[in-house]
Motif scaffolding. Structure first.
Motif, PDB file in Angstrom:
ATOM      1  N   UNK A  66       0.873  -1.179   0.000  1.00  0.00           N
ATOM      2  CA  UNK A  66       0.000   0.000   0.000  1.00  0.00           C
ATOM      3  C   UNK A  66       0.900   1.215   0.000  1.00  0.00           C
ATOM      4  N   UNK A  67       0.858   1.993  -1.067  1.00  0.00           N
ATOM      5  CA  UNK A  67       1.733   3.155  -1.148  1.00  0.00           C
ATOM      6  C   UNK A  67       1.384   4.190  -0.099  1.00  0.00           C
ATOM      7  N   UNK A  68       2.396   4.874   0.370  1.00  0.00           N
ATOM      8  CA  UNK A  68       2.162   5.965   1.317  1.00  0.00           C
ATOM      9  C   UNK A  68       2.187   7.307   0.605  1.00  0.00           C
ATOM     10  N   UNK A  95      -1.231   9.553  -0.079  1.00  0.00           N
ATOM     11  CA  UNK A  95      -1.916  10.270   0.981  1.00  0.00           C
ATOM     12  C   UNK A  95      -0.973  10.968   1.945  1.00  0.00           C
ATOM     13  N   UNK A  96       0.267  10.616   1.919  1.00  0.00           N
ATOM     14  CA  UNK A  96       1.182  11.220   2.874  1.00  0.00           C
ATOM     15  C   UNK A  96       2.397  11.772   2.153  1.00  0.00           C
ATOM     16  N   UNK A 116      -1.197  -4.012   5.121  1.00  0.00           N
ATOM     17  CA  UNK A 116      -2.170  -4.262   6.180  1.00  0.00           C
ATOM     18  C   UNK A 116      -2.061  -5.726   6.588  1.00  0.00           C
ATOM     19  N   UNK A 161      -1.835  -1.688  10.433  1.00  0.00           N
ATOM     20  CA  UNK A 161      -0.917  -1.308   9.364  1.00  0.00           C
ATOM     21  C   UNK A 161       0.516  -1.605   9.804  1.00  0.00           C
ATOM     22  N   UNK A 193      -3.012   3.108  -2.194  1.00  0.00           N
ATOM     23  CA  UNK A 193      -4.366   3.220  -1.663  1.00  0.00           C
ATOM     24  C   UNK A 193      -5.107   4.338  -2.368  1.00  0.00           C
ATOM     25  N   UNK A 194      -6.393   4.171  -2.483  1.00  0.00           N
ATOM     26  CA  UNK A 194      -7.182   5.135  -3.224  1.00  0.00           C
ATOM     27  C   UNK A 194      -7.315   6.426  -2.437  1.00  0.00           C
ATOM     28  N   UNK A 226       1.299  14.762  13.242  1.00  0.00           N
ATOM     29  CA  UNK A 226       0.911  13.541  12.527  1.00  0.00           C
ATOM     30  C   UNK A 226       0.885  12.391  13.531  1.00  0.00           C
ATOM     31  N   UNK A 278      -0.761   6.439  10.786  1.00  0.00           N
ATOM     32  CA  UNK A 278      -1.669   6.026   9.708  1.00  0.00           C
ATOM     33  C   UNK A 278      -2.650   4.992  10.249  1.00  0.00           C
ATOM     34  N   UNK A 279      -3.861   5.015   9.699  1.00  0.00           N
ATOM     35  CA  UNK A 279      -4.854   4.008  10.067  1.00  0.00           C
ATOM     36  C   UNK A 279      -5.334   3.286   8.812  1.00  0.00           C
ATOM     37  N   UNK A 307      -4.562   3.198   3.345  1.00  0.00           N
ATOM     38  CA  UNK A 307      -3.705   3.690   4.413  1.00  0.00           C
ATOM     39  C   UNK A 307      -3.880   5.204   4.481  1.00  0.00           C
ATOM     40  N   UNK A 308      -4.459   5.671   5.555  1.00  0.00           N
ATOM     41  CA  UNK A 308      -4.822   7.085   5.673  1.00  0.00           C
ATOM     42  C   UNK A 308      -4.045   7.721   6.824  1.00  0.00           C
ATOM     43  N   UNK A 309      -3.362   8.841   6.555  1.00  0.00           N
ATOM     44  CA  UNK A 309      -2.675   9.513   7.653  1.00  0.00           C
ATOM     45  C   UNK A 309      -3.684  10.229   8.564  1.00  0.00           C
ATOM     46  N   UNK A 322      -4.066  13.289  11.317  1.00  0.00           N
ATOM     47  CA  UNK A 322      -3.456  14.479  11.910  1.00  0.00           C
ATOM     48  C   UNK A 322      -4.158  14.787  13.221  1.00  0.00           C
ATOM     49  N   UNK A 325      -6.794  11.435   0.867  1.00  0.00           N
ATOM     50  CA  UNK A 325      -7.644  11.286   2.039  1.00  0.00           C
ATOM     51  C   UNK A 325      -6.818  11.570   3.283  1.00  0.00           C
TER      52      UNK A 325
END
Lengths: 695, 156
Positions: free
Chosen positions: A637-639, A642-643, A654, A660, A694-695, B51, B54-55, B61-63, B65, B93
């Motif tokens: 899952x690429x970071x 989103x980051x 995951x 994660x 991830x989308x 930060x 991530x969840x 995978x969503x950061x 804040x 996201x």
């Protein structure tokens, strides 16, 4: 460029296929495996491109393709003879057409300047005598209807028409009850176009023939707009008096040529014992059926399947924890589920896999262009064109590969005189191969040139201060100097390979794909550059490790060895740094938790597990982790999306419990970044994020 | 007044308001994907203090804040009562930990006043404007500024 235009996109996709066919045809001409159809196929390809380009007013392509096909037309009519000169011109023209199409796609006109000279060389084949004739014919070429589906079978059926195959075997009672097969067949003919074959195999010897009996059966193909019920209606009154078998035919399985004039074949006199028509299999082998699918859809599917794998791992874990007895059948069903999930995953991944052939074809163009500019004679031999790799990988190795091929021609192969002097063939060989090996794709580029000039490489590296003056390096260490940033061996920067990018850029591009590069070289015999790439960017085999209470994953491919050190293996250097002694070698130890800022001080290494890894530019070193648990395949899952990039971390995954885990990147892990300094750069999410992102 | 609103396209009429550090903030409802209870995040190395990590949001995978830290109110110690607002800009996201979500507001876009030009507190650079709600005001969060590494005041 204009607004998104799907028809235009389709045209370019078709162009890719046509250009591939064109290249194929020309290489058949080149190596003498051409058949009568080859020139026709080449002609058709060029002609179709011209037709399509005309529809989009791409005049540069139309004009050039016109001249090109005119020469091809002369060739296929036998008015000119194929010799090596003509072949070279045709290949050159094919390359140029390729460039023009590329220009058309990107809306540039870089290739236009070359058109005039190639046109001139094409025109030398249009002798005066035939030139007049060509002009007369030009209208034929100019006025072709444009079709976007040249490769697809032309569908002649009207919409809604289907073909039914009907087996009609009357019993003896049919005639006795006063039914007449001919009338039934006539009634069928009213429904549509019918062709009939009489089965006479059961007709006995005439002397034994009971002439009140019926020995015939009929085999019919009916092309009709009617449905099966309507056909059955025809046989309504004889249903009990015959064996009737009606089947709807798909186009592929049709065994009859359906005559357009039904009556001609409709000879249904029951005394006729001759087969009316032989069954005839379709002559032409059907073209491989393909389906164009939006890449986004495939990627969405890839993502969902990634979820499936994670979900499956999670269910397995929960069931394990629930300690359900194996007699319940659950474990075996679970195993079946696991296998299915894996199969789905492989299936979906294979959709993204594409043969490397178009890339190889592009490389033969690169070789020809480089050859012309460098005045060298080079032959490109390719092997393993059918090797399939993930589409993204193919796209992203195109530039590095181009660079390496240029290098091989420009630096690898010697000028003809030198080759002859060395007792070699005046024409150099570059061999480009692709093979699958244990979950990886290996692409190698070998030349039979002079080999690497190690003395010069070392000298250059020293003069540029890349290595100390007194360094003693092994041959392979010297070879690897090529990959150092700021290294370029060419004394004069040539127009070809010296474009300001060195092998370090190539190597970085490969590394960013999770690949590796290596060089072997023998003086006087040539050099081989090998690239090892992962088959897919979506999953990796990982080792699950514990780092400061966090679960993390390290790619198995980068771990050479795992070691539980004893005190004797560890030597301190100063107060903070430690070395690991392994087989007489001392390698530095990096504590993963400290490098990632998760721990201020390394804990005692003898309580930890050390992973021996090798990173670019650092050689071997050991990474200390708290514990080592498992090996498994994880979904990447690429970071970045989103980051942002994090030093030491390549991506995330995951785990079975839904948590994660970060995937470690040994190459960047050792570059210690100060905690808190690195902030996410989130405003520029990568447009071309990996399909696993991830989308 | 209008021209000061830099992204009129994200200004709809329904807003979700929430509390960070005893102050009311809001986001346009279409920017919000979902609101979920706090659950521990996987810590990211070398991350700035705002930060949390991530969840896993249904496979993505969503950061996350800490909005309180990001806005300069100091770090929140998350517990069960806190919520994460999942918001999206384009394909990106992000989760934002807030004290609590309060209500859905219907606001006339014309009633939103542009960002005040006062002080250099961090929070100023992360809001787009504000609007009066009853006796209080609610501050409209600038999601892009939240996402960008540098403060908006610096960028201008």
């Amino acid at each position: 460029m204009s607004a998104p235009n799907t028809i235009r996109d389709t045209f370019f996709e078709e162009c890719d296929e046509l250009l591939e066919a064109l290249t194929d045809g020309l290489s058949e001409l080149e190596d003498g495996t051409a058949t009568d159809d080859t020139v026709h196929a080449i002609f058709r390809a060029v002609h179709s491109i011209k037709g399509g380009a005309g529809a989009f007013s791409m005049d540069a392509i139309v004009a050039f393709a016109h001249a090109f096909e005119t020469v091809l037309d002369l060739l296929r009519e036998g008015k000119i003879v194929l010799d090596s000169g003509l072949l070279a011109v045709l290949q050159h023209s094919s390359d140029h057409l390729n460039n023009l199409v590329e220009d058309g796609r990107s809306g540039t006109n870089r290739a236009d300047s070359g058109t005039t000279s190639i046109l001139a060389s094409l025109e030398t084949y249009l002798g005066d005598t035939v030139k007049a004739g060509i002009d007369d014919q030009s209208d034929d070429f100019g006025f072709e209807a444009i079709t976007f589906s040249l490769d697809e079978p032309i569908v002649t059926e009207e919409p809604g028409r289907t073909t039914f195959e009907i087996e009609f075997t009357p019993t003896a009672d049919l005639l006795k009850n006063g039914h007449e097969p001919e009338l039934l067949l006539d009634a069928l003919a009213d429904l549509g176009t019918v062709s009939v074959r009489v089965e006479t195999a059961s007709v006995p010897d005439l002397r034994k023939l009971d002439w009140q009996n019926l020995y015939l059966s009929w085999h019919l193909a009916l092309e009709t707009t009617a449905d099966e019920d309507q056909i059955r209606e025809v046989f309504e009154f004889v249903e009990d008096l015959c064996d009737l078998d009606i089947a709807e035919l798909t186009k592929e399985s049709a065994v009859f040529d359906i005559p357009t004039d039904a009556d001609a074949d409709l000879e249904t006199d029951d005394t006729d014992t001759l087969p009316v028509q032989e069954t005839k299999p379709r002559a032409a082998a059907p073209a491989k059926k393909t389906l164009r699918v939006d890449l986004d859809r495939v990627d969405r599917l890839v993502n969902v399947v990634g979820e499936l794998i994670i979900n499956q791992a999670r269910i397995s874990q929960l069931i394990d924890e629930a300690e359900i007895s194996s007699s319940s059948g659950l474990p075996s069903e679970l195993e079946a589920y696991q296998n299915l999930a894996r199969e789905i995953q492989e299936g979906v991944m294979s959709i993204r896999a594409q043969p490397i052939k178009p890339l190889f074809q592009r490389m033969s163009r690169v070789v020809r262009e480089t050859m012309m500019a460098s005045n060298k004679k080079v032959r490109l031999l390719t092997d393993g064109e059918g090797t399939e790799i993930d589409k993204t990988v193919i796209e992203r190795i195109a530039d590095p590969l181009t660079h390496m091929i240029r290098n091989a021609v420009d630096h690898g192969i010697e000028p003809s005189e030198k080759r002859v002097a060395a007792g070699k063939d005046a024409t150099g060989n570059i061999r480009l191969t692709a093979t699958h090996r244990s979950g990886h794709v290996i692409i190698s580029i070998s030349d039979d040139g002079a080999g690497l000039n190690r003395a010069k490489i070392l000298e250059t590296a020293m003069s540029k201060g890349l290595v100390p003056q007194d360094a003693e390096l092994s041959n392979s260490e010297i070879d690897n100097l090529l990959f150092l940033p700021g290294f370029s061996t060419a004394v004069e920067v040539s127009d070809l390979s010296g474009r300001g990018v060195g092998m370090d850029v190539v190597k970085n591009a490969i590394t960013s794909l999770g690949g590796r590069m290596s060089i072997t070289s023998a003086p006087g015999k040539g050099s081989t550059f090998s690239i090892v790439l992962p088959l897919t960017l979506a999953v990796l085999d990982g080792m699950i490790v514990q780092v400061a209470d966090q679960t993390m994953v390290i790619p198995i491919s980068s771990v050479l060895e795992t070691i539980r050190p004893t005190v004797r293996d560890l030597d301190a250097i100063g107060t903070k740094n430690w070395m690991l002694r392994i087989r007489g070698l001392n390698v530095p130890i990096f504590d993963v938790a400290t490098q990632l800022g998760l721990r201020a001080q390394p804990i005692d290494y003898k309580d930890q597990v050390l992973l021996l890894v090798e990173a670019e530019g650092l050689g071997q070193f050991a990474l200390a982790v708290d514990d080592l648990s498992d090996q498994r395949q994880v979904v990447i899952k690429g970071l970045d999306g989103n980051y942002g990039a994090i030093p030491g971390i390549s991506a995330a995954t995951i785990l079975g419990d839904g948590k994660i885990a970060l995937i470690l990147d040994p190459d960047t892990l050792t570059m210690s970044a100060k905690p808190g300094v690195h902030s996410p750069h989130m405003t520029t999410p990568k447009g071309e994020a990996l399909h696993a992102a991830s989308a | 007044m209008q021209q000061a609103l830099e992204q009129p396209d994200v200004i709809g009429s329904e807003f979700v308001s929430f509390f960070v550090g005893d102050q009311s903030f809001c986001l346009e409802i279409s920017q919000i994907r979902e609101i979920r209870r706090w659950s521990p995040a996987t810590v990211l190395p070398h991350a700035p203090d705002y930060v949390l990590g991530v969840i896993n949001l249904r496979g993505s995978v969503i950061p996350v804040f800490d909005l309180s830290a990001r806005l300069g109110f100091g770090k929140l110690t998350p517990d069960e009562r806190n919520v994460i607002i999942i918001a999206a800009i384009g394909d990106q996201m992000i989760g934002m930990l807030v004290d609590s979500v309060s209500e859905i507001l219907s606001l006339d876009p014309d009633a939103i006043q542009p960002r005040p030009n006062i002080g250099d507190e961090e929070v100023i650079s992360y809001i787009q404007g504000f609007a009066s709600v009853d006796d209080d005001i609610t501050r409209l969060i600038d999601l892009e500024a939240i996402l960008s590494p540098s403060s908006k005041l610096v960028a201008e």
